[in-house]
Design a protein around this motif. Structure first.
Motif, PDB file in Angstrom:
ATOM      1  N   TYR A   1      16.253  -7.162   7.421  1.00  9.73           N
ATOM      2  CA  TYR A   1      14.733  -7.124   7.486  1.00  9.73           C
ATOM      3  C   TYR A   1      14.019  -5.965   6.763  1.00  9.73           C
ATOM      4  CZ  TYR A   1      15.891  -4.493  11.378  1.00  9.73           C
ATOM      5  OH  TYR A   1      16.111  -3.479  12.500  1.00  9.73           O
ATOM      6  N   GLY A   2      12.712  -6.256   6.187  1.00  6.80           N
ATOM      7  CA  GLY A   2      11.891  -5.060   5.906  1.00  6.80           C
ATOM      8  C   GLY A   2      10.997  -4.758   6.974  1.00  6.80           C
ATOM      9  N   ILE A   3       9.759  -4.435   6.407  1.00  2.58           N
ATOM     10  CA  ILE A   3       8.625  -3.918   7.291  1.00  2.58           C
ATOM     11  C   ILE A   3       7.445  -4.696   7.042  1.00  2.58           C
ATOM     12  CG2 ILE A   3       9.664  -1.454   7.400  1.00  2.58           C
ATOM     13  CD1 ILE A   3       7.607  -0.768   5.267  1.00  2.58           C
ATOM     14  N   ILE A   4       6.757  -4.696   8.250  1.00  2.00           N
ATOM     15  CA  ILE A   4       5.518  -5.652   8.167  1.00  2.00           C
ATOM     16  C   ILE A   4       4.068  -4.602   8.724  1.00  2.00           C
ATOM     17  CG2 ILE A   4       4.193  -7.264   9.498  1.00  2.00           C
ATOM     18  CD1 ILE A   4       6.283  -8.664   7.502  1.00  2.00           C
ATOM     19  N   LEU A   5       3.152  -4.726   8.062  1.00  2.00           N
ATOM     20  CA  LEU A   5       1.985  -4.047   8.222  1.00  2.00           C
ATOM     21  C   LEU A   5       1.307  -4.717   9.283  1.00  2.00           C
ATOM     22  CD1 LEU A   5       0.494  -1.589   7.276  1.00  2.00           C
ATOM     23  CD2 LEU A   5      -0.603  -2.936   5.714  1.00  2.00           C
TER      24      LEU A   5
ATOM     25  N   GLU B   1       9.094   8.745  -8.336  1.00  2.00           N
ATOM     26  CA  GLU B   1       8.123   8.823  -7.416  1.00  2.00           C
ATOM     27  C   GLU B   1       8.013   7.084  -7.031  1.00  2.00           C
ATOM     28  OE1 GLU B   1       5.064   9.600  -5.038  1.00  2.00           O
ATOM     29  OE2 GLU B   1       6.019  10.888  -6.015  1.00  2.00           O
ATOM     30  N   VAL B   2       7.839   7.203  -5.519  1.00  2.00           N
ATOM     31  CA  VAL B   2       7.865   5.863  -4.906  1.00  2.00           C
ATOM     32  C   VAL B   2       6.578   5.665  -4.228  1.00  2.00           C
ATOM     33  CG1 VAL B   2       8.726   4.321  -2.817  1.00  2.00           C
ATOM     34  CG2 VAL B   2      10.369   5.882  -4.388  1.00  2.00           C
ATOM     35  N   SER B   3       5.891   4.572  -4.543  1.00  2.00           N
ATOM     36  CA  SER B   3       4.409   4.368  -4.036  1.00  2.00           C
ATOM     37  C   SER B   3       4.421   2.834  -3.411  1.00  2.00           C
ATOM     38  CB  SER B   3       3.432   3.961  -5.323  1.00  2.00           C
ATOM     39  OG  SER B   3       2.055   3.576  -4.793  1.00  2.00           O
ATOM     40  N   ILE B   4       4.275   3.123  -1.958  1.00  2.00           N
ATOM     41  CA  ILE B   4       3.972   2.012  -1.074  1.00  2.00           C
ATOM     42  C   ILE B   4       2.631   1.675  -0.929  1.00  2.00           C
ATOM     43  CG2 ILE B   4       4.541   1.160   1.228  1.00  2.00           C
ATOM     44  CD1 ILE B   4       6.757   3.324   1.226  1.00  2.00           C
ATOM     45  N   TYR B   5       2.261   0.226  -1.036  1.00  2.00           N
ATOM     46  CA  TYR B   5       0.606   0.080  -1.108  1.00  2.00           C
ATOM     47  C   TYR B   5       0.776  -1.424  -0.586  1.00  2.00           C
ATOM     48  CZ  TYR B   5       2.043  -2.744  -5.424  1.00  2.00           C
ATOM     49  OH  TYR B   5       2.487  -3.608  -6.228  1.00  2.00           O
ATOM     50  N   PHE B   6      -0.470  -1.639  -0.073  1.00  2.00           N
ATOM     51  CA  PHE B   6      -0.815  -3.119   0.334  1.00  2.00           C
ATOM     52  C   PHE B   6      -2.063  -3.600  -0.498  1.00  2.00           C
ATOM     53  CE2 PHE B   6      -2.967  -5.772   3.552  1.00  2.00           C
ATOM     54  CZ  PHE B   6      -1.848  -6.586   4.026  1.00  2.00           C
ATOM     55  N   ASP B   7      -1.771  -4.721  -1.205  1.00  2.00           N
ATOM     56  CA  ASP B   7      -2.780  -5.383  -2.174  1.00  2.00           C
ATOM     57  C   ASP B   7      -3.582  -6.323  -1.488  1.00  2.00           C
ATOM     58  OD1 ASP B   7      -1.176  -7.477  -1.786  1.00  2.00           O
ATOM     59  OD2 ASP B   7      -0.687  -7.689  -3.956  1.00  2.00           O
TER      60      ASP B   7
ATOM     61  N   ARG C   1      -0.268  -9.577  12.448  1.00  2.00           N
ATOM     62  CA  ARG C   1       0.655  -9.161  11.232  1.00  2.00           C
ATOM     63  C   ARG C   1      -0.239  -9.295   9.865  1.00  2.00           C
ATOM     64  NH1 ARG C   1       6.744 -11.426  12.389  1.00  2.00           N
ATOM     65  NH2 ARG C   1       7.046  -9.938  14.384  1.00  2.00           N
ATOM     66  N   LEU C   2      -0.304  -8.230   9.231  1.00  2.00           N
ATOM     67  CA  LEU C   2      -1.198  -8.305   7.987  1.00  2.00           C
ATOM     68  C   LEU C   2      -0.381  -8.815   6.581  1.00  2.00           C
ATOM     69  CD1 LEU C   2      -3.502  -5.348   8.574  1.00  2.00           C
ATOM     70  CD2 LEU C   2      -3.894  -7.734   8.999  1.00  2.00           C
ATOM     71  N   GLY C   3       0.922  -8.610   6.787  1.00  2.00           N
ATOM     72  CA  GLY C   3       1.772  -8.775   5.789  1.00  2.00           C
ATOM     73  C   GLY C   3       2.737  -7.800   5.189  1.00  2.00           C
ATOM     74  N   LYS C   4       3.510  -8.031   4.158  1.00  2.00           N
ATOM     75  CA  LYS C   4       4.618  -6.965   3.781  1.00  2.00           C
ATOM     76  C   LYS C   4       3.811  -5.847   2.845  1.00  2.00           C
ATOM     77  CE  LYS C   4       8.323  -8.246   2.413  1.00  2.00           C
ATOM     78  NZ  LYS C   4       9.521  -8.850   1.859  1.00  2.00           N
ATOM     79  N   PRO C   5       4.107  -4.677   2.979  1.00  2.00           N
ATOM     80  CA  PRO C   5       3.670  -3.809   1.940  1.00  2.00           C
ATOM     81  C   PRO C   5       4.506  -3.986   0.652  1.00  2.00           C
ATOM     82  CG  PRO C   5       4.815  -2.392   3.541  1.00  2.00           C
ATOM     83  CD  PRO C   5       4.590  -3.816   3.981  1.00  2.00           C
TER      84      PRO C   5
END
Length: 65
Positions: A24-28, A52-58, A38-42
């Motif tokens: 499984y992954g992560i959930i915002l 460089e790694v960028s984690i974002y929520f669109d 639950r808002l969704g997956k980043p």
């Protein structure tokens, strides 16, 4: 298109973030409560030049209340 904040190179989008050793992954979520909405997956983008790694929520419309 996302741009790397360190070297200003175009990032590779569409990557995913997974917990090692699990399927499984992560959930915002909108709070720290157990039954939070639950808002969704980043989403994840990686710079092919410097790593460089960028984690974002669109879907930021879900954050506006």
């Amino acid at each position: 298109m996302r741009e790397c904040i360190r070297c200003h190179t175009e990032m590779v989008e569409g990557c995913d973030l997974k917990v090692q050793g699990a399927g499984y992954g992560i959930i915002l979520a909108d709070s720290e409560k157990i039954f939070a909405n639950r808002l969704g997956k980043p989403k994840v983008a990686v710079c092919p030049k410097c790593g460089e790694v960028s984690i974002y929520f669109d879907n930021v419309d879900l954050l506006k209340k």
